[in-house]
Every structure is written in C-alpha cells, then in structure tokens.
Design a protein around this motif. Structure first.
Motif, mmCIF file in Angstrom:
data_model
loop_
_atom_site.group_PDB
_atom_site.id
_atom_site.type_symbol
_atom_site.label_atom_id
_atom_site.label_comp_id
_atom_site.label_asym_id
_atom_site.label_seq_id
_atom_site.Cartn_x
_atom_site.Cartn_y
_atom_site.Cartn_z
ATOM 1 N N PRO A 72 115.403 -7.910 -25.415
ATOM 2 C CA PRO A 72 116.775 -7.978 -24.915
ATOM 3 C C PRO A 72 116.897 -8.348 -23.429
ATOM 4 O O PRO A 72 117.893 -7.979 -22.795
ATOM 5 N N TYR A 73 115.931 -9.007 -22.867
ATOM 6 C CA TYR A 73 115.984 -9.574 -21.512
ATOM 7 C C TYR A 73 116.127 -8.536 -20.408
ATOM 8 O O TYR A 73 116.610 -8.832 -19.317
ATOM 9 N N LEU A 74 115.696 -7.317 -20.703
ATOM 10 C CA LEU A 74 115.664 -6.275 -19.669
ATOM 11 C C LEU A 74 114.854 -6.752 -18.471
ATOM 12 O O LEU A 74 115.233 -6.525 -17.318
ATOM 13 N N ARG A 75 113.750 -7.453 -18.729
ATOM 14 C CA ARG A 75 112.820 -7.810 -17.665
ATOM 15 C C ARG A 75 113.040 -9.224 -17.130
ATOM 16 O O ARG A 75 112.167 -9.781 -16.467
ATOM 17 N N GLY A 76 114.208 -9.791 -17.409
ATOM 18 C CA GLY A 76 114.549 -11.075 -16.814
ATOM 19 C C GLY A 76 114.613 -12.207 -17.818
ATOM 20 O O GLY A 76 114.154 -12.101 -18.951
ATOM 21 N N ASN A 77 115.186 -13.329 -17.355
ATOM 22 C CA ASN A 77 115.389 -14.488 -18.207
ATOM 23 C C ASN A 77 114.255 -15.496 -18.137
ATOM 24 O O ASN A 77 114.303 -16.528 -18.793
ATOM 25 N N SER A 78 113.249 -15.229 -17.312
ATOM 26 C CA SER A 78 112.164 -16.189 -17.133
ATOM 27 C C SER A 78 110.821 -15.479 -17.133
ATOM 28 O O SER A 78 110.704 -14.350 -16.647
ATOM 29 N N LYS A 79 109.808 -16.150 -17.669
ATOM 30 C CA LYS A 79 108.456 -15.594 -17.635
ATOM 31 C C LYS A 79 107.560 -16.350 -16.654
ATOM 32 O O LYS A 79 106.402 -15.972 -16.462
ATOM 33 N N ASP A 80 108.077 -17.420 -16.076
ATOM 34 C CA ASP A 80 107.263 -18.270 -15.194
ATOM 35 C C ASP A 80 107.419 -17.932 -13.722
ATOM 36 O O ASP A 80 106.479 -18.058 -12.941
ATOM 37 N N SER A 81 108.628 -17.540 -13.312
ATOM 38 C CA SER A 81 108.864 -17.231 -11.904
ATOM 39 C C SER A 81 110.121 -16.386 -11.789
ATOM 40 O O SER A 81 110.824 -16.147 -12.776
ATOM 41 N N ASN A 82 110.407 -15.959 -10.586
ATOM 42 C CA ASN A 82 111.618 -15.191 -10.308
ATOM 43 C C ASN A 82 112.570 -16.006 -9.435
ATOM 44 O O ASN A 82 113.338 -15.468 -8.664
ATOM 45 N N SER A 83 112.496 -17.322 -9.551
ATOM 46 C CA SER A 83 113.275 -18.194 -8.677
ATOM 47 C C SER A 83 114.762 -18.116 -8.998
ATOM 48 O O SER A 83 115.166 -17.765 -10.116
ATOM 49 N N TRP A 84 115.569 -18.428 -8.018
ATOM 50 C CA TRP A 84 117.019 -18.432 -8.179
ATOM 51 C C TRP A 84 117.600 -19.572 -7.350
ATOM 52 O O TRP A 84 116.946 -20.116 -6.458
ATOM 53 N N PHE A 85 118.832 -19.934 -7.628
ATOM 54 C CA PHE A 85 119.518 -20.978 -6.878
ATOM 55 C C PHE A 85 120.184 -20.366 -5.637
ATOM 56 O O PHE A 85 120.852 -19.337 -5.724
ATOM 57 N N VAL A 86 119.992 -21.028 -4.504
ATOM 58 C CA VAL A 86 120.613 -20.610 -3.241
ATOM 59 C C VAL A 86 121.955 -21.322 -3.132
ATOM 60 O O VAL A 86 122.017 -22.545 -2.963
ATOM 61 N N ARG A 87 123.038 -20.570 -3.227
ATOM 62 C CA ARG A 87 124.368 -21.172 -3.283
ATOM 63 C C ARG A 87 125.129 -20.992 -1.970
ATOM 64 O O ARG A 87 125.016 -19.957 -1.310
ATOM 65 N N GLN A 88 125.908 -22.004 -1.641
ATOM 66 C CA GLN A 88 126.833 -21.933 -0.513
ATOM 67 C C GLN A 88 128.177 -22.492 -0.956
ATOM 68 O O GLN A 88 128.245 -23.470 -1.704
ATOM 69 N N THR A 89 129.237 -21.867 -0.500
ATOM 70 C CA THR A 89 130.589 -22.266 -0.881
ATOM 71 C C THR A 89 131.180 -23.208 0.161
ATOM 72 O O THR A 89 131.039 -22.992 1.361
ATOM 73 N N ILE A 90 131.852 -24.246 -0.320
ATOM 74 C CA ILE A 90 132.556 -25.190 0.553
ATOM 75 C C ILE A 90 134.023 -25.204 0.146
ATOM 76 O O ILE A 90 134.361 -25.545 -0.996
ATOM 77 N N HIS A 91 134.886 -24.832 1.068
ATOM 78 C CA HIS A 91 136.325 -24.914 0.810
ATOM 79 C C HIS A 91 136.766 -26.349 1.094
ATOM 80 O O HIS A 91 136.632 -26.850 2.213
ATOM 81 N N VAL A 92 137.293 -27.006 0.075
ATOM 82 C CA VAL A 92 137.563 -28.443 0.154
ATOM 83 C C VAL A 92 139.027 -28.706 0.501
ATOM 84 O O VAL A 92 139.933 -28.230 -0.186
ATOM 85 N N THR A 93 139.228 -29.453 1.559
ATOM 86 C CA THR A 93 140.557 -29.982 1.887
ATOM 87 C C THR A 93 140.539 -31.502 1.928
ATOM 88 O O THR A 93 141.570 -32.142 1.752
ATOM 89 N N ASP A 94 139.358 -32.057 2.164
ATOM 90 C CA ASP A 94 139.183 -33.510 2.214
ATOM 91 C C ASP A 94 137.868 -33.850 1.517
ATOM 92 O O ASP A 94 136.823 -33.273 1.838
#
Length: 569
Positions: free
Chosen positions: A24-46
């Motif tokens: 049931p994925y208690l131990r995570g969604n991946s068996k190869d690494s613990n990598s994640w996406f680094v996200r940044q938000t951009i508020h768009v006006t143009d």
C-alpha cells in the motif's frame, strides 16, 4: 508517546511486510530513489515576462513550475508565448487558472501540446481544479463539479502523467489545522471527489490517476514525516475499496508546500530555519514535488534573493545532503513507524466521522470543517499568547532593536461569493505583529526600566524574563545589574524617564521591596512586579495591579499596557 521505543513495538505494524513502490505504498512510490521535483510558482501577468523568468529559473535548479494564471485571459497565442523554449517532457508544468475557465484552458493547452508534436505520455504536470478550495476561501457553492471534472479527465486522457483534480489540503494547514486534521480531511476530500465521479460512470482507476494532493508542512518534524507515510497508506486503502490496486494507480501523488502559518514579519530570517526543517520532513516522508515558501512571503512579494534562497533550500537537500538518494530513510525506525501508525489511526477516525456525517462536502457546506479548524487555530493563538507554544522572535527572544521599516503583513483577500462559513487564514504571529506595529506607529516608543534588587540570581533571571516579555511589544528595555536600595533604583528609574518600571527580585523579598517602590513610582510610571509571589494579595491591596510571570497571557498584558500608554489598537 512512550519514553523510548524498542523492536518489539514494531509488532503488528504495516511496515513488517511493506516494500517501497509496492501496495500500500507506505514506504514510498519509488524503489530507485527518493528524488522529487523542485517547484517554484510564477504569478503571470504578461506571457513574455513569465516565459523569461521560467527559462531563467529552470537554469538555476528548478524542474517544476507552477504558473498562476488567474488574472490573465488565456488564448492560443498566450500559451504559445508562455511556453516558448520550454520542453514539457523534461520538467513538470503546473497551472492554476480562474474558477470557471478550467475546461477552456485545458482545451487550449492540449491543442498546443498536440501541435508541438510532443510525446503526450511524457508530459508531466497538473491543473489545479478544486471547487471545494474556493468554498473554504470564499463561501461560494459551485454545483458543476462532476460535469467539469468529467470533461477535464476526458480532455487529458491522452496525457497519463497530467493530473487535473487537486485536493488543496495545504489550505487547512495554513489555517492552523492540526496534522491529523489535515490528513483526515484530505482523505475525506479526495474520497468525495472519487465517489461523485465513479457514480457518474467513470472508472475508478481512470479517476484516481488524475488526482494530485497538495499538503502543507508544519515544523513538527517527525510528525510530518509520519503524515506523508500515513497518507499514502490510508489513500491506498480507500482506492482499494473501489477495486483500484493495479500497479501505480493506487499511488497518492503528493505536492508539499512549507506552511505560512508559522512565518513571521519580525525576525523573518528565522523563517528560513522553519521552512528548512519542514522541507526535510517532506522529503524524508517521500513527496513527489515541493514548493518552499520564500522567507519574506508574509510581508511582500517574493524577490530575487528570497526566491533564490527558497530554491537553494531544496537544492542543498539534494546536492549536498543527498536526501534524494535513500528511499524511505525513516523505514524501520521504531519511533517513526509507531508515530505513523498512531497518526494513521487518528486520521482514519476523523475520516470515518466525516463519512458518517454525510461526507466532506456536506460538512463544508454546513460549516463543520471550517468551525473545527478555526477553533484549533484559536486555541493555537491562545497557546502562543500564553507561551505554551513558542515562536522564536515573536513571543520569545524578540530582537529588541528590530523595526518593521514600513513592512506590513500581507493579508489574503478573497471575494465573498456566498454565505457558507470560510476558513480564518490568520498566521499564528499576526496578533503579536499587530501589537508591535501599533507601538511603532505611536508618537513615542515606551521605555521600560528594570529595577533589579535583592537576590542576585532571582533578579537577573526575572530581569531577563521581563525584558523578553515586554520587548515583544517593541518597547525599549533598559536592564540593570542591581541597586542597593529601593530609593536608589526608583531615582534611577525616574531619571531615565521610563514609562514602565519592572521590579525584579525574589518572592520573599517582594514583601519588603514592592510597596515602597510602588509608592515612589506610582505617579510617574506604570509599576509591574515580575513574578507571582505569595504576598500578591497584599500587594494588590496596596494598589499594585500588574504582575508578569510564566502563566501570564503575554498578548493581553501587552495590549492592556498599550492602552494604558495611549497606544491605540
């Protein structure tokens, strides 16, 4: 919690037979690494400006972008300009649009991807469609969820890694909800959407593959690690009840955002320490992507410095601490595994309680969810005012000399669209900041004089306590090493032109020093005794009204002193 945990405490816990990347994925969604996406938000006006910024930050370590498009009109040309030079198969692209424009936006986006000849199966990202979020923020009651969500799922069917239905439980986190509440309500939130869409005729596997959960992260380090592990476990149980247990479909896709609830306007660089431990908790818990809130988000729009620091907080965890290398590092920890099980149990109780009361949507419409979260927030504000909770730089150890320099707390403004109760989004430090800013805006900064006398250890300890206590309102504090007599101390206090004088001594000596000191100063300054001495009734009978000690409500005391000094709220 127990004083310590042993291997025997793992008996009968789910971890015994759990493996990474396995139901049931208690131990995570991946068996190869613990990598994640680094996200940044951009508020768009143009579009052109947002595109240039996106390309710039992609070269600085970001691999996930969220475009906030609520304030712009989106067209084919707009999307083309926004995404020019950006390769959706190499990164993750997420979008937040104005309510009611989700289907038209997704049609435009899908058309752009189609014309670009991009491999649809490799396009990652999400569209933040979540009408309940807007009910909690604005009080309106949308009634078109099933129709809109069904169309969004249909429009995105050729994009298996693109998610179009979000559960924004980070909103609860930013409103002060306890961790088990955020988790339990998030599960009920997702279960409500799943129920509606399957009843409308969609296959459960098709629906859950389009879900994305957005959790907040507080500073409760181990509890937050346990929360993400418990979330995957419980969500897999829910979707399994719908017959979803095939590889991948039962996985909970989690985006984490460090909370704003504990961020502060004063001593704001401490926000970096808070968000760093929060980011550590989230990554150790096994999230899929994360946004670190810039340290200055409480009082201004993010700038180049704060955005760079927020990015680097995640990059340090990856490139220097190697948090992305080890899958489920908390797995097998006697303490964390028990914490995970306990948290899962409490969250599940809450989930079942919501379901027994007609489900999440009904509890939102009648205000039950909002009331529960707002009550918790009120309790936490009171705990901060009584120093049962500590917020460094706000109710403990403030920077005595710091000024706001014109900074004002940013307050989220939502347009009221109905009569349904809404969440009270108010940071924990907001009341203290209001009191301190009121002091700054007054014509005169109150001066506090420590009249230290008697027992060396007690007078020093109580002077330090009183300095920290009163500096929380932005008062100027004057500490002293000690005086030989009450007369000497009172004379020095008068000469300093202090507005407040605090007598600091031992409980036993207050019976001797307090009344003479009060009589010498009562017409010239507000007189305070530091402590709660046995002779307090005698001192009150003599006219002494102010006592500060560990059981004081610091916020009420400071507001009362401000009012006495003529500083308006």
């Amino acid at each position: 919690m127990k004083p310590f945990y042993r291997s025997e405490d793992l008996k009968d816990l789910p971890v015994a037979n759990a493996l990474p990347d396995r139901f049931p994925y208690l131990r995570g969604n991946s068996k190869d690494s613990n990598s994640w996406f680094v996200r940044q938000t951009i508020h768009v006006t143009d579009a052109a400006h947002a595109n240039a910024k996106a390309i710039e930050i992609l070269s600085k370590g970001v691999d996930s972008i969220e475009f906030e498009l609520e304030d712009v009109k989106v067209s084919d040309a707009f999307i083309k300009n926004l995404l020019q030079g950006i390769y959706p198969t190499a990164i993750e692209l997420n979008y937040s649009v104005a309510p009611g424009s989700e289907t038209s936006f997704l049609k435009i986006l899908a058309n752009y991807y189609q014309e670009s000849g991009i491999n649809k199966e490799e396009i990652r990202g999400s569209l933040n469609y979540d009408p309940i979020k807007h009910i909690l923020q604005e009080g309106g009651d949308p009634t078109t969820f099933t129709d809109v969500a069904t169309e969004l799922i249909h429009l995105s069917k050729d994009f298996p890694l693109f998610r179009v239905i979000c559960i924004n439980s980070d909103l609860l986190n930013n409103a002060g909800a306890y961790i088990y509440q955020e988790l339990g309500y998030a599960l009920a939130w997702g279960a409500h959407y799943l129920k509606l869409l399957t009843e409308a005729g969609l296959q459960a596997e098709e629906v859950v593959s389009k879900f994305a959960f957005r959790f907040g992260v507080s500073s409760n380090y181990f509890m937050e690690i346990a929360k993400f592990r418990a979330a995957r476990l419980l969500w897999s149980d829910i979707v399994n009840a719908y017959g979803v247990n095939s590889e991948g479909c039962a996985k909970m896709h989690i985006h984490a955002t460090t909370t704003q609830y504990n961020q502060t306007l004063f001593d704001s660089y401490v926000n970096l320490l808070r968000s760093q431990t929060e980011a550590m908790s989230a990554t150790l818990g096994g999230i899929d992507s994360m946004t670190v809130t810039p340290f200055d988000a409480t009082y201004e729009s993010s700038n180049e410095l704060s955005e760079r620091l927020a990015r680097n907080q995640q990059l340090l965890l990856k490139e220097e601490a190697h948090f992305d290398k080890v899958v489920d590092p908390a797995g097998g920890s006697y303490y964390v595994e028990n914490l995970t099980a306990s948290l899962a149990q409490e969250a599940w109780k809450l989930f079942l309680d919501v379901e027994d009361k007609k489900g999440f949507y009904e509890n939102v419409v009648n205000g039950t969810i909002q009331q529960a979260v707002n009550e918790v927030s009120n309790k936490r504000h009171l705990a901060l005012a009584q120093r049962k909770e500590t917020l460094l730089g706000t109710n403990q150890f403030p920077d005595f000399k710091e000024k706001s320099d014109g900074r004002k707390p940013t307050i989220p403004h939502y347009i009221r669209r109905g009569d349904i109760p809404i969440l009270n989004i108010q940071r924990e430090a907001s009341d203290f900041e209001k009191t301190r800013c009121n002091t700054e805006l007054s014509d005169h900064t109150p001066k506090v004089f420590m009249l230290t006398i008697g027992s060396l250890s007690m007078r020093l300890a109580r002077a330090q306590f009183s300095c920290n206590f009163l500096a929380c309102a932005g008062y100027e504090v004057i500490d002293n090493l000690g005086f030989s007599t009450v007369e000497e101390g009172a004379k020095a206090a008068i000469e300093s032109k202090a507005d407040i004088v605090v007598l600091c001594s031992s409980d036993e000596e207050y019976a001797t020093y307090a009344i003479p000191a009060f009589n010498a100063l009562k017409e010239k300054a507000i007189f305070i005794v530091a402590g709660n001495p046995p002779c307090i009734d005698e001192l009150k009978a003599a006219g002494i009204n102010y006592f500060i000690h560990t059981r004081s409500n610091i916020l009420d005391t400071l507001n009362e002193l401000n009012e006495k000094l003529g500083i308006t709220k």
